[in-house]
Design a protein around this motif. Structure first.
Motif: not given
Length: 547
Positions: A364-376
């Motif tokens: 699971h891509h963590i960025a897809a689970l946190a669209p409101d957070l800055l992820t790199i």
């Protein structure tokens, strides 16, 4: 375009046939024939070139040296010379010293390129007749100072290629064969790139000789955007993608652009040690949150939250994990996201092994689970596409980028300072991410990676005093050894002693910032017979080993 089958033909016949097919493809599909024909000619000439051992023997014979005399002049053992001339050592590390004694060009000796003898220097003086050297003086008349290592590197370490690895290289120079299960480099173990990737890189060479945009080729970045759009990262554009010379370069850039002296960052223990090294070099303070071996090596969320302070800027998540092989569940990732949301942290997601999964594990891509957070998010071609030497990686920014304008400005500056990533190799990205994914042949039942994972797990857990959580992804496992049974208090010494006695190379657990001397990492890339040999030698070594 014809499809090339790179699986079914023996490797010693596959590449020449591939090169013949490649020449036909190029001649049929391009009008820029002259430079491409030159490339084809070069490929065939390369196969016809003399080997290192041939050049070495020729140069020694031209000097009239015996193996014994040459070894004495260079300062190496005679067996090391014999290892080069027999072809057992194909990459000696002392080429410069050998070339100087033999009076030949080091470039010619190592690669066969250029002239055998370098152009003589005017007024050259032999070492025997040279006058004694005097201390070099500066313009102020003082002797030139010594130049020590920068103190910024005092707490930076990368033991995957550390002191034990250097000892392995020394043993190889003496003619010993080392069974290396220490580095996740697919090529030496027969994992070759898909032919289609090589074709596209070579076809684009004539147009890839200059710099490109500092973030990377538009076509490559667009392919990366399309890939992540299929993973529910819907708000990214080509301007959110940075292509680098491997993920390693981008990790270093991402830390340098973010951290001021004293800023804190959370990194797992065990970790991929480049994260800790890069953060430390950037002036950051690393706090390692523990991963729980009893819980499949999932992060210990209580320990993670306990180590968050007002100075904490970010958290690093390595999934699938190196060195443990853990693949995190969606539930644990959502809990990490909630902690990052609660404390306003950036999430750095190292996902280089996202396609190497076993036994039905799901990434699971963590960025897809946190669209409101800055992820790199970090990924690349080295592992899944078996082209580690291409050094092609990327990072993708997702989330509220308007809150990170200064950070992005820093990333842009660092990207511009190194001009750009390797332009020719960027042409591999679009081809790799599109179409058939050949990695599946290796991870499904009957595939090499799965079979090697199974064999390594089976054999290492049969050794008395060793237990291991079965890896669900990546190319590694992280066994635990009973330090009381074997009296181990220094895990580097354990790995060093194993290397010297059995000529097998692993990496100690402390090299991954694990706080106890009770683990080590095994790379599962070698063939099954090599894994069997390594486990047999490990078991034999431990029967009588005590520190």
């Amino acid at each position: 375009m014809q499809q090339f089958n790179y699986v079914r033909q023996p490797s010693k016949f596959r590449r020449p046939l591939f090169h013949l097919k490649l020449s036909i493809v190029i001649l049929k599909t391009t009008n820029t024939t002259f430079p491409l024909l030159s490339i084809i000619i070069f490929i065939f000439q390369r196969h016809a070139m003399s080997t290192l051992k041939d050049r070495f023997i020729k140069a020694r014979a031209a000097k009239g040296f015996s193996q014994a005399k040459l070894s004495k002049l260079v300062g190496i053992s005679q067996s090391a010379v014999a290892a080069i001339e027999s072809g057992r050592n194909k990459k000696p590390t002392n080429i410069a010293a050998i070339s100087e004694v033999l009076g030949v060009s080091p470039l010619w000796l190592e690669t066969g390129k250029g002239e055998m003898y370098a152009a003589p220097q005017a007024d050259a003086v032999s070492p025997e007749t040279a006058p004694p050297s005097k201390p070099t003086e500066s313009r102020l008349g003082n002797a030139m100072q010594n130049f020590p290592k920068s103190s910024k590197l005092d707490h930076v370490c990368y033991d995957i290629r550390g002191p034990v690895h250097k000892e392995a290289l020394r043993l190889e120079e003496e003619g010993n064969k080392i069974l290396k299960l220490n580095i996740g480099n697919p090529a030496p173990f027969g994992f070759e790139a898909p032919d289609e990737i090589l074709v596209d890189v070579i076809r684009n060479l004539p147009a890839a000789q200059g710099y490109c945009d500092s973030k990377g080729l538009y076509s490559a970045r667009k392919a990366i955007v399309h890939y992540y759009q299929t993973k529910n990262l819907r708000d990214i554009t080509v301007n959110d993608v940075y292509i680098g010379n491997g993920v390693s370069e981008l990790i270093t850039m991402s830390m340098q652009a973010l951290l001021n002296d004293g800023d804190e960052i959370l990194i797992p223990a065990p970790d991929y040690p480049l994260w800790t090294a890069a953060a430390t070099l950037a002036g950051g303070t690393v706090h390692h949150y523990l991963c729980d071996e009893e819980n499949g090596w999932f992060p210990n969320l209580a320990d993670m939250e306990a180590k968050i302070t007002p100075k904490t800027k970010a958290v690093v998540v390595i999934n699938p994990n190196n060195p443990t092989g853990a693949v995190y569940s969606k539930e644990i990732l959502l809990e990490i996201v909630e902690l990052a949301r609660k404390h306003g942290l950036i999430i750095f997601a190292d996902e280089i092994y996202d396609k190497i999964l076993y036994d039905g594990a799901v990434h699971h891509h963590i960025a897809a689970l946190a669209p409101d957070l800055l992820t790199i998010t970090f990924n690349g071609l080295s592992k899944s596409y078996r082209v580690a030497g291409f050094r092609m990686g990327w990072m993708v920014l997702n989330g509220p980028k308007e809150r990170a304008k200064g950070y992005i400005e820093g990333l842009d500056m660092l990207a511009s300072m190194r001009l750009c990533a390797n332009t020719p190799m960027q042409h591999a990205i679009q081809t790799a991410l599109g179409g058939y994914q050949s990695i599946n042949e290796f991870i499904l039942p009957g595939g090499r990676l799965l079979e090697q994972r199974n064999k390594a797990y089976e054999l290492v857990t049969q050794i008395p005093g060793i237990t291991c959580v079965k890896p669900m992804g990546a190319l590694y496992m992280f066994p635990k050894i009973d330090t009381g049974m074997y009296g181990i208090h220094d895990d580097m010494k354990f790995i060093y002693d194993l290397l010297v006695q059995e000529k097998v190379l692993f990496v100690q657990g402390s090299g991954f910032n694990w706080p106890k001397p009770d683990h080590f990492r095994i790379v599962t890339l070698p063939y099954v017979y090599q894994i069997e040999e390594a486990m047999m030698k490990l078991e034999r070594f431990l029967k009588n080993y005590r520190q």
